[in-house]
Write a protein that holds these residues in place. Structure first.
Motif, PDB file in Angstrom:
ATOM      1  N   VAL A 237       0.846  -1.198   0.000  1.00 17.68           N
ATOM      2  CA  VAL A 237       0.000   0.000   0.000  1.00 17.68           C
ATOM      3  C   VAL A 237       0.881   1.247   0.000  1.00 17.68           C
ATOM      4  N   ARG A 238       1.914   1.248   0.807  1.00 19.04           N
ATOM      5  CA  ARG A 238       2.821   2.402   0.890  1.00 19.04           C
ATOM      6  C   ARG A 238       3.554   2.656  -0.428  1.00 19.04           C
ATOM      7  N   LYS A 239       3.834   1.605  -1.188  1.00 16.82           N
ATOM      8  CA  LYS A 239       4.557   1.743  -2.453  1.00 16.82           C
ATOM      9  C   LYS A 239       3.712   2.376  -3.556  1.00 16.82           C
ATOM     10  N   ARG A 240       2.404   2.377  -3.393  1.00 19.85           N
ATOM     11  CA  ARG A 240       1.527   2.892  -4.451  1.00 19.85           C
ATOM     12  C   ARG A 240       1.773   4.363  -4.750  1.00 19.85           C
ATOM     13  N   GLY A 241       2.002   5.151  -3.706  1.00 18.21           N
ATOM     14  CA  GLY A 241       2.165   6.583  -3.919  1.00 18.21           C
ATOM     15  C   GLY A 241       2.154   7.341  -2.606  1.00 18.21           C
TER      16      GLY A 241
ATOM     17  N   SER B 181       4.303   5.402 -10.987  1.00 21.39           N
ATOM     18  CA  SER B 181       4.103   4.280 -10.071  1.00 21.39           C
ATOM     19  C   SER B 181       3.776   3.003 -10.839  1.00 21.39           C
ATOM     20  N   ALA B 182       4.316   1.906 -10.382  1.00 18.15           N
ATOM     21  CA  ALA B 182       3.991   0.597 -10.956  1.00 18.15           C
ATOM     22  C   ALA B 182       2.540   0.205 -10.669  1.00 18.15           C
ATOM     23  N   TYR B 183       1.875   0.919  -9.765  1.00 18.47           N
ATOM     24  CA  TYR B 183       0.510   0.601  -9.365  1.00 18.47           C
ATOM     25  C   TYR B 183      -0.531   1.374 -10.169  1.00 18.47           C
ATOM     26  N   LEU B 184      -0.091   2.245 -11.055  1.00 16.85           N
ATOM     27  CA  LEU B 184      -0.990   3.010 -11.916  1.00 16.85           C
ATOM     28  C   LEU B 184      -1.726   2.043 -12.838  1.00 16.85           C
TER      29      LEU B 184
ATOM     30  N   ALA C 262      -2.595  11.446 -12.421  1.00 17.44           N
ATOM     31  CA  ALA C 262      -2.513  10.654 -11.194  1.00 17.44           C
ATOM     32  C   ALA C 262      -3.806   9.867 -11.020  1.00 17.44           C
ATOM     33  N   GLU C 263      -3.751   8.902 -10.127  1.00 16.95           N
ATOM     34  CA  GLU C 263      -4.953   8.168  -9.743  1.00 16.95           C
ATOM     35  C   GLU C 263      -5.157   8.302  -8.239  1.00 16.95           C
ATOM     36  N   LEU C 264      -6.403   8.200  -7.821  1.00 15.46           N
ATOM     37  CA  LEU C 264      -6.715   8.100  -6.394  1.00 15.46           C
ATOM     38  C   LEU C 264      -7.077   6.654  -6.116  1.00 15.46           C
ATOM     39  N   HIS C 265      -6.447   6.089  -5.079  1.00 16.59           N
ATOM     40  CA  HIS C 265      -6.716   4.720  -4.667  1.00 16.59           C
ATOM     41  C   HIS C 265      -7.117   4.680  -3.197  1.00 16.59           C
ATOM     42  N   LEU C 266      -7.974   3.743  -2.886  1.00 17.46           N
ATOM     43  CA  LEU C 266      -8.275   3.313  -1.511  1.00 17.46           C
ATOM     44  C   LEU C 266      -8.700   4.432  -0.554  1.00 17.46           C
ATOM     45  N   LEU C 267      -9.583   5.306  -1.016  1.00 15.55           N
ATOM     46  CA  LEU C 267     -10.170   6.266  -0.085  1.00 15.55           C
ATOM     47  C   LEU C 267     -10.966   5.479   0.944  1.00 15.55           C
TER      48      LEU C 267
ATOM     49  N   SER D 283       1.823  18.892  -7.557  1.00 13.41           N
ATOM     50  CA  SER D 283       2.775  18.074  -8.313  1.00 13.41           C
ATOM     51  C   SER D 283       2.708  18.362  -9.803  1.00 13.41           C
ATOM     52  N   GLY D 284       1.758  19.199 -10.216  1.00 16.64           N
ATOM     53  CA  GLY D 284       1.655  19.595 -11.616  1.00 16.64           C
ATOM     54  C   GLY D 284       0.931  18.606 -12.512  1.00 16.64           C
ATOM     55  N   TYR D 285       0.210  17.651 -11.932  1.00 16.43           N
ATOM     56  CA  TYR D 285      -0.519  16.692 -12.749  1.00 16.43           C
ATOM     57  C   TYR D 285      -1.702  17.370 -13.418  1.00 16.43           C
ATOM     58  N   SER D 286      -2.056  16.905 -14.589  1.00 16.71           N
ATOM     59  CA  SER D 286      -3.134  17.531 -15.348  1.00 16.71           C
ATOM     60  C   SER D 286      -4.511  16.954 -15.041  1.00 16.71           C
ATOM     61  N   LYS D 287      -4.542  15.752 -14.508  1.00 21.79           N
ATOM     62  CA  LYS D 287      -5.822  15.077 -14.311  1.00 21.79           C
ATOM     63  C   LYS D 287      -5.682  14.036 -13.213  1.00 21.79           C
ATOM     64  N   ILE D 288      -6.825  13.727 -12.578  1.00 26.34           N
ATOM     65  CA  ILE D 288      -6.900  12.632 -11.606  1.00 26.34           C
ATOM     66  C   ILE D 288      -7.981  11.667 -12.094  1.00 26.34           C
ATOM     67  N   ILE D 289      -7.646  10.395 -12.079  1.00 26.71           N
ATOM     68  CA  ILE D 289      -8.568   9.327 -12.459  1.00 26.71           C
ATOM     69  C   ILE D 289      -8.849   8.476 -11.214  1.00 26.71           C
ATOM     70  N   LEU D 290     -10.072   7.992 -11.082  1.00 25.63           N
ATOM     71  CA  LEU D 290     -10.403   7.054 -10.015  1.00 25.63           C
ATOM     72  C   LEU D 290     -11.550   6.180 -10.472  1.00 25.63           C
TER      73      LEU D 290
END
Length: 168
Positions: A51-55, A79-82, A90-95, A121-128
């Motif tokens: 879980v910690r390695k995700r981001g 991230s390898a978890y993307l 970026a992605e949002l995981h495990l809220l 972080s300058g990301y353009s979009k978040i996916i979840l």
């Protein structure tokens, strides 16, 4: 007698020592006890070192009792978890928010902190994505500016996919 309002602080896990057992307990309570993840799947999905390695783990800490109350992960593009996001997304995981702390706006604060982190972080979009049965989460994401862009099936479950543009 009136119940005192609980106070929370939001921070990234690297700023405060969060024990592996706290992460595991929170995710198990929210996802397994909530009926969203099978116990056998949870063993691999919620292994704290993975879980910690995700981001970036963004955590909510309840001040009075010094407990982990909730968390969300901002998964960066490298991230390898993307799973779905593209370059500079970026992605949002495990809220997740523990049951005893729900309905206090904590999920919203975690999502806002995640969006702020991704923006900084300058990301353009978040996916979840969220399971079809997670109606409260869907309402939260939609009220936070995420748009439902489609559905997908993964591991025998149906999900709604959301995105939010955060930079031009």
């Amino acid at each position: 007698m009136e119940t005192p309002l609980l106070q929370f602080e939001i921070f990234t896990a690297d700023l405060m020592n969060i024990a592996d057992i706290e992460i595991l307990e929170l995710l198990t309570q929210v996802y397994v006890s909530g009926g969203f993840t099978k116990p056998v799947e949870a063993v691999a999905l919620f292994e704290p070192s993975e879980v910690r390695k995700r981001g970036i783990l963004i955590c909510a800490h309840e001040k009075q009792f010094s407990k982990l109350a909730g968390m969300v992960i901002v998964v960066p593009p490298d991230s390898a978890y993307l799973r779905m996001a593209g370059k500079n997304e970026a992605e949002l995981h495990l809220l997740g928010v523990k049951q005893e702390y729900q309905r206090q706006g904590l999920g919203r604060k975690l999502v806002e902190a995640a969006v702020e982190s991704a923006t900084c972080s300058g990301y353009s979009k978040i996916i979840l994505w969220t399971q079809l049965s997670m109606n409260s989460a869907q309402k939260l994401y939609e009220s936070a500016g995420f748009l439902h862009i489609g559905n997908m099936e993964r591991n025998g479950r149906d999900f709604k996919v959301y995105e939010r543009t955060i930079c031009s």
